[in-house]
Design an enzyme around this catalytic site. Structure first.
Site, PDB file in Angstrom:
ATOM      1  N   GLU A 281       0.608  -1.187   0.137  1.00 42.13           N
ATOM      2  CA  GLU A 281      -0.039  -0.320   0.137  1.00 42.13           C
ATOM      3  C   GLU A 281       0.836   1.190  -0.527  1.00 42.13           C
ATOM      4  OE1 GLU A 281      -3.409  -0.581  -0.349  1.00 42.13           O
ATOM      5  OE2 GLU A 281      -3.477  -2.658   0.136  1.00 42.13           O
TER       6      GLU A 281
ATOM      7  N   GLU B  18      -7.233  11.282  -1.463  1.00 42.58           N
ATOM      8  CA  GLU B  18      -7.780   9.682  -1.824  1.00 42.58           C
ATOM      9  C   GLU B  18      -6.923   7.510  -1.898  1.00 42.58           C
ATOM     10  OE1 GLU B  18      -5.286  12.459  -4.326  1.00 42.58           O
ATOM     11  OE2 GLU B  18      -6.590  12.661  -2.947  1.00 42.58           O
TER      12      GLU B  18
ATOM     13  N   HIS C 150      -7.173   2.014   1.637  1.00 40.55           N
ATOM     14  CA  HIS C 150      -6.765   1.388   2.368  1.00 40.55           C
ATOM     15  C   HIS C 150      -6.925   1.659   3.291  1.00 40.55           C
ATOM     16  CE1 HIS C 150      -3.640   4.528   2.762  1.00 40.55           C
ATOM     17  NE2 HIS C 150      -2.938   4.173   1.404  1.00 40.55           N
TER      18      HIS C 150
ATOM     19  N   HIS D 218      -8.697  -1.971   1.093  1.00 37.35           N
ATOM     20  CA  HIS D 218      -7.511  -2.955   1.371  1.00 37.35           C
ATOM     21  C   HIS D 218      -6.280  -2.591   2.198  1.00 37.35           C
ATOM     22  CE1 HIS D 218      -7.332  -2.020  -3.989  1.00 37.35           C
ATOM     23  NE2 HIS D 218      -8.739  -2.255  -3.201  1.00 37.35           N
TER      24      HIS D 218
END
Length: 228
Positions: free
Chosen positions: A9, A52, A57, A150
Site C-alpha cells: 500500500e 484519495e 487503504h 485494501h
C-alpha cells in the site's frame, strides 16, 4: 519450491514523483502451499497522506506517524524475501515502489527477473475479463467478504489463494485417485491372501409343490397374451 506472494500500500501511484510505500505484506509458500510464515510492516512515509489514497487503504498520516521508517525494517524484509520468486498482482507497480525505497537507502534493487505477475497470468487465461483482485476472487469462489478496504497482508493472503487457482489448483482429484488406487491394491492383496473353504451351491430349482401352485395360479388368467 519457495515463493513469496506480496502486496503493498502506498501514498499514491508514482514512486518517482514522491509517493512512498506505507505497508507491505508477504506470505511464504512452499510448493504453492502457504507455510504460515508472513512478513508484515507499516512504514512512516515522512509525508502527508492524500485523501484519495487513505480512502483506498484507510491508513492515515496520524496512524503511520509512530511506525518505523522503511530503512529500519528493510534488512528484515530482504532476509524474509531471500532469493525466492516474488508473486504480486500488477507486479510492476509493487516492484517499482519496493525498489525505489531500496534505492533511497542505498540497498540493491530486487531483480525483476524474480517477478511473477498474476495480472499477466490471468490475462492469458481469461482474455477480455476483469482482472482486479476482487473480480478474480469472485471468478474462483475465493471468500473476500472480510475485505472492506485494501490491506497489504490481507490482499497477499487472498492473492496466494488466487495464484494457486490460476496455476491449476492443487489437483485434489488426482490425489484422491491415487489414494483410491492404493486402497484398491490393499483390498485385492488382502482378498488374495485369505484362504476360503469350498462350499457346494445350495439347490435352487422349484419344488413339485411350487410348480403345481404356479400352474394353478396361471390357469386363473382368461385369454392371456402369451397364449395367442
Amino acid at each position: 519450491m519457495r515463493e513469496i506472494v506480496f502486496d503493498t500500500e502506498t501514498t499514491g501511484l508514482d514512486p518517482q514523483g514522491g509517493d512512498r510505500l506505507v505497508e507491505i505484506g508477504c506470505v511464504e509458500m512452499l510448493n504453492r502451499v502457504p507455510t504460515g510464515a508472513v512478513f508484515h510492516a507499516y512504514f512512516n512515509p515522512e509525508r502527508d497522506m492524500p485523501a484519495e489514497a487513505e480512502a483506498v487503504h484507510g491508513l492515515s498520516a496520524s496512524f503511520l506517524s509512530d511506525k518505523p521508517k522503511f530503512a529500519e525494517r528493510a534488512a528484515a524484509l530482504i532476509e524474509f524475501l531471500g532469493d525466492a520468486p516474488l508473486v504480486a498482482h500488477n507486479a510492476g507497480f509493487d516492484f517499482g515502489f519496493l525498489n525505489t525505497e531500496l534505492a533511497k537507502i542505498g540497498m540493491e534493487a530486487v531483480s525483476r527477473d524474480r517477478m511473477v505477475d498474476t495480472v499477466a497470468i490471468a490475462r492469458r487465461k481469461h482474455p477480455g475479463a476483469k482482472l482486479s483482485l476482487d473480480a478474480l476472487c469472485s471468478r474462483y469462489g475465493i471468500d473476500r467478504s472480510h475485505r472492506t478496504k485494501h490491506g497489504a497482508l490481507l490482499d497477499a493472503e487472498l492473492l496466494a489463494q488466487l495464484y494457486v487457482e490460476l496455476m491449476g489448483g492443487r489437483q485434489i482429484g488426482l490425489e484422491l485417485a491415487a489414494d483410491a488406487v492404493a486402497v484398491t491394491e490393499t483390498m485385492v492383496a488382502a482378498t488374495v491372501s485369505v484362504s476360503r473353504t469350498f462350499r457346494a451351491p445350495r439347490p435352487h430349482a422349484a419344488s413339485e409343490a411350487e410348480l403345481a401352485r404356479h400352474a394353478e395360479f396361471m390357469a386363473g388368467f382368461s385369454e392371456p397374451l402369451w397364449s395367442r
